[in-house]
Design an enzyme around this catalytic site. Structure first.
Site, PDB file in Angstrom:
ATOM      1  N   HIS A  12       0.762  -1.204  -0.085  1.00  0.00           N
ATOM      2  CA  HIS A  12      -0.060  -0.075  -0.051  1.00  0.00           C
ATOM      3  C   HIS A  12       0.814   1.244   0.012  1.00  0.00           C
ATOM      4  CE1 HIS A  12      -3.590  -2.365   1.810  1.00  0.00           C
ATOM      5  NE2 HIS A  12      -3.378  -2.502   0.375  1.00  0.00           N
ATOM      6  N   SER A  61      -6.917  -7.498   9.833  1.00  0.00           N
ATOM      7  CA  SER A  61      -8.349  -7.814   9.707  1.00  0.00           C
ATOM      8  C   SER A  61      -8.474  -8.803   8.546  1.00  0.00           C
ATOM      9  CB  SER A  61      -9.284  -6.698   9.787  1.00  0.00           C
ATOM     10  OG  SER A  61      -9.486  -5.814   8.584  1.00  0.00           O
TER      11      SER A  61
END
Ligand code: OAD
Length: 264
Positions: A125, A198
């Site tokens: 990212h 997550s």
């Protein structure tokens, strides 16, 4: 001063798998940096509970309010300036030194794996420390951003284009080379660790699934359940800053007890 308490013992099978692994890959998320004082995204006090990502982490938001978006990233960089790697980051750097092939795939933009000494890091990212001009694509120096004034967005000194952080925003593709390298690492991993994520954001979240489908032993290190908890081979519950040092300690002991410590 009292002795530091020993790190929790990791599952035996995981240690044995790691001791016999040629190739280990790890996917990390914001949870590994939580103990460094950096907020996660989806926990109770996470960034996306306080802020609307569509107003801060999209190209549309940036073009409509560049100064607000630049300011938010400047704020996040300021938090990082006060932070450093924690025992979890350092434990992964230790693991890297103990296995023949190691890849740390991170969704984090905070540079803390590199600061902890991990050499093979794939940034999926981007990295919040880097910035570039949206027009000429030249990397922007820190000094351009220091000139940030209220209501005035920072602009490229060469062409006047707006300066954006080198991070992946919603709706944008991941850097192709990084994603391909991450997929290759997932496909060839004997052991895959999913740490502090997550596993809610794709395509990164697909990597542990790919690894397991291709035969990797998959373990999750997290304080809570995640989207992939049901399909992992092993869950190690607890803060990564405690559980990962436990894993590195156990692998070190297994290595030193082995008749052929460095040879696999
Ligand atoms: P999330 O905020 O979605 O998830 C953080 C995870 O870390 C949760 O599963 C927590 O239970 C866990 N956690 C929190 N503290 C922990 C600790 N001390 N030890 C271990 N686990 C802990 O963050 P990510 O999964 O990284 O994308 O989010 C993925 C992406 O969503 C981010 O890279 C970001 C965000 O939108 C972009 O900005 C492109």
């Amino acid at each position: 001063m009292s002795e530091p308490s020993p790190s929790p013992r990791p599952p035996t099978e995981l240690v044995e798998r790691l001791a016999g692994a040629d190739s280990v890959a790890v996917l990390t998320g914001a949870g590994i940096s939580a103990e460094s004082g950096i907020p996660t995204f989806r926990d109770e006090d996470g960034l996306w509970q306080q802020y609307d990502p569509s107003e801060l982490a999209t190209m549309e938001a940036f073009l409509s309010q560049p100064d607000v978006v630049q300011d938010w990233y400047a704020h996040r960089r300021a938090i990082l300036e006060e932070a450093g790697p924690n025992d979890g980051h350092r434990a992964l750097a230790r693991l890297e030194a103990m296995v023949p092939s190691f890849t740390c795939i991170t969704q984090n933009v905070d540079n803390l794996h590199q600061e902890a000494g991990t050499e093979h890091v794939i940034e999926l990212h981007g990295n919040i420390q880097r910035n570039y001009c949206v027009d000429c694509e030249e990397e922007a120096s820190e000094s351009v951003l220091e000139r940030l004034e209220e209501g005035e967005p920072a602009r490229c000194p060469d062409c006047g284009g707006l300066i954006r952080p080198d991070v992946v925003w919603f709706g944008e593709a991941l850097p192709r080379e990084a994603m391909e390298a991450a997929q290759a690492a997932a496909r060839s991993a004997d052991v895959f660790l999913s740490v502090g994520t997550s596993a809610a954001v794709h395509p990164a979240a697909g990597l542990p699934v790919t690894a397991r489908r291709r035969g990797a032993y998959l373990a999750e290190f997290n304080v809570d359940t995640t989207e992939i908890t049901d399909l992992v081979d092993e869950v190690v519950r607890g803060p990564a800053g405690e559980t990962l040092p436990g894993l590195a300690d156990a692998l070190e002991s297994a290595d030193s007890e082995s008749p052929n410590p460095s040879g696999r």
